[in-house]
Motif scaffolding. Structure first.
Motif, short mmCIF file in Angstrom:
data_model
loop_
_atom_site.label_atom_id
_atom_site.label_comp_id
_atom_site.label_asym_id
_atom_site.label_seq_id
_atom_site.Cartn_x
_atom_site.Cartn_y
_atom_site.Cartn_z
N LEU A 59 0.86 -1.19 0.00
CA LEU A 59 0.00 0.00 0.00
C LEU A 59 0.89 1.23 0.00
O LEU A 59 1.86 1.31 0.77
N SER A 60 0.56 2.19 -0.81
CA SER A 60 1.37 3.40 -0.94
C SER A 60 1.58 4.13 0.38
O SER A 60 2.65 4.67 0.64
N ALA A 61 0.58 4.17 1.24
CA ALA A 61 0.66 4.92 2.49
C ALA A 61 1.38 4.19 3.62
O ALA A 61 1.58 4.77 4.69
N ALA A 62 1.77 2.94 3.41
CA ALA A 62 2.46 2.20 4.47
C ALA A 62 3.80 2.85 4.78
O ALA A 62 4.38 3.57 3.95
N SER A 63 4.32 2.62 5.98
CA SER A 63 5.62 3.19 6.36
C SER A 63 6.51 2.14 7.02
O SER A 63 7.46 2.48 7.71
N ASP A 64 6.19 0.86 6.80
CA ASP A 64 6.94 -0.23 7.43
C ASP A 64 7.86 -0.96 6.45
O ASP A 64 8.39 -2.02 6.75
N GLY A 65 8.05 -0.40 5.27
CA GLY A 65 8.86 -1.03 4.23
C GLY A 65 8.02 -1.66 3.15
O GLY A 65 8.45 -1.80 2.00
N SER A 66 6.80 -2.05 3.49
CA SER A 66 5.93 -2.73 2.53
C SER A 66 5.35 -1.79 1.48
O SER A 66 4.73 -2.24 0.51
N GLN A 67 5.57 -0.49 1.63
CA GLN A 67 5.07 0.47 0.64
C GLN A 67 5.80 0.33 -0.69
O GLN A 67 5.30 0.74 -1.73
N THR A 68 6.97 -0.29 -0.69
CA THR A 68 7.73 -0.53 -1.91
C THR A 68 7.47 -1.95 -2.37
O THR A 68 7.89 -2.90 -1.71
N THR A 106 -0.12 3.24 -8.50
CA THR A 106 -0.44 3.25 -9.93
C THR A 106 0.66 2.49 -10.64
O THR A 106 1.74 2.26 -10.06
N LEU A 107 0.41 2.13 -11.89
CA LEU A 107 1.47 1.47 -12.65
C LEU A 107 2.71 2.34 -12.70
O LEU A 107 3.84 1.86 -12.55
N ALA A 108 2.52 3.64 -12.90
CA ALA A 108 3.66 4.56 -12.98
C ALA A 108 4.42 4.63 -11.66
O ALA A 108 5.64 4.73 -11.65
N SER A 109 3.72 4.56 -10.53
CA SER A 109 4.39 4.68 -9.23
C SER A 109 5.16 3.42 -8.84
O SER A 109 6.14 3.51 -8.11
N VAL A 110 4.71 2.26 -9.29
CA VAL A 110 5.37 1.00 -8.89
C VAL A 110 6.42 0.52 -9.88
O VAL A 110 7.31 -0.24 -9.54
N ARG A 111 6.31 0.98 -11.11
CA ARG A 111 7.19 0.47 -12.17
C ARG A 111 8.68 0.61 -11.85
O ARG A 111 9.44 -0.35 -12.01
N PRO A 112 9.18 1.78 -11.38
CA PRO A 112 10.62 1.90 -11.11
C PRO A 112 11.15 0.87 -10.10
O PRO A 112 12.19 0.25 -10.32
N ALA A 113 10.44 0.70 -8.98
CA ALA A 113 10.89 -0.25 -7.95
C ALA A 113 10.85 -1.68 -8.48
O ALA A 113 11.76 -2.48 -8.21
N LEU A 114 9.83 -2.01 -9.24
CA LEU A 114 9.71 -3.37 -9.78
C LEU A 114 10.77 -3.63 -10.84
O LEU A 114 11.40 -4.70 -10.85
N ALA A 116 13.68 -2.31 -11.11
CA ALA A 116 14.97 -2.45 -10.44
C ALA A 116 15.17 -3.86 -9.89
O ALA A 116 16.29 -4.32 -9.73
N ARG A 117 14.08 -4.56 -9.62
CA ARG A 117 14.13 -5.93 -9.08
C ARG A 117 14.01 -7.00 -10.16
O ARG A 117 13.97 -8.18 -9.86
N GLY A 118 13.86 -6.58 -11.41
CA GLY A 118 13.73 -7.57 -12.49
C GLY A 118 12.30 -7.98 -12.75
O GLY A 118 12.05 -8.97 -13.43
N ILE A 119 11.35 -7.21 -12.24
CA ILE A 119 9.93 -7.46 -12.49
C ILE A 119 9.49 -6.43 -13.54
O ILE A 119 9.50 -5.24 -13.26
N HIS A 120 9.16 -6.90 -14.72
CA HIS A 120 8.81 -6.00 -15.82
C HIS A 120 7.33 -6.10 -16.12
O HIS A 120 6.81 -7.19 -16.37
#
Length: 127
Positions: A59-68, A106-114, A116-120
Motif C-alpha cells: 500500500l502506498s501509504a504504508a511506512s513499514d517497508g511494505s510500501q515498496t 499506480t502502474l507509474a508509481s510502482v514500475r521503477p521499484a519493480l 529495479a528488481r527484475g519485475i517487468h
C-alpha cells in the motif's frame, strides 16, 4: 494370462489462464511468509515488512517497508489467524492488466521499484 487389461487412468482439470505471465521470459519464484490476517489474490503486488521480513499487500501509504512492492503473488492465499507460506514471483515479465495494485499505487508509481528488481510490467499485445 488371466484378468482384464486396464488402461492408464486420466484425470482432467479445467485450466483457466489468467494471462499474468506474458512470455517465456525467465521467471524467478520463491516461498515467503505472508503475515496473518491477509487475503491475497494471484497477481497482487506485495511488499516486505522490514522489521519482520513478512509480506503483505503493498500500500502506498504504508511506512513499514511494505510500501515498496518487491514481489507478485503467485497464488491466492488467505492467512486467517496465523502466518502462512506461499510462492511469489521475484522476477519476470508480467501483464500489467493482470497485476493487482494496492491502495494509491499506480502502474507509474510502482514500475521503477519493480523494474529495479527484475519485475517487468508490460501491456499485452493481441496476436
Amino acid at each position: 494370462m488371466s484378468g482384464s487389461l486396464v488402461g492408464p487412468a486420466v484425470q482432467a482439470e479445467t485450466y483457466t489462464p489468467d494471462k499474468l505471465l506474458l512470455t517465456d521470459y525467465p521467471v524467478i519464484t520463491r516461498t515467503v511468509t505472508i503475515l496473518a490476517g491477509q487475503t491475497i489474490q494471484r497477481g497482487h503486488l506485495l511488499g516486505r515488512i522490514t522489521a519482520s521480513g513478512k509480506y503483505i499487500i503493498s500500500l502506498s501509504a504504508a511506512s513499514d517497508g511494505s510500501q515498496t512492492p518487491c514481489a507478485i503473488a503467485a497464488d491466492n492465499i488467505t492467512t486467517g489467524g496465523s502466518d502462512a507460506s506461499t510462492g511469489v514471483f521475484e522476477a519476470g515479465e508480467f501483464n500489467e492488466a493482470g497485476v493487482i495494485l494496492g491502495t494509491a499505487h499506480t502502474l507509474a508509481s510502482v514500475r521503477p521499484a519493480l523494474t529495479a528488481r527484475g519485475i517487468h510490467l508490460k501491456a499485452a499485445v493481441a496476436a
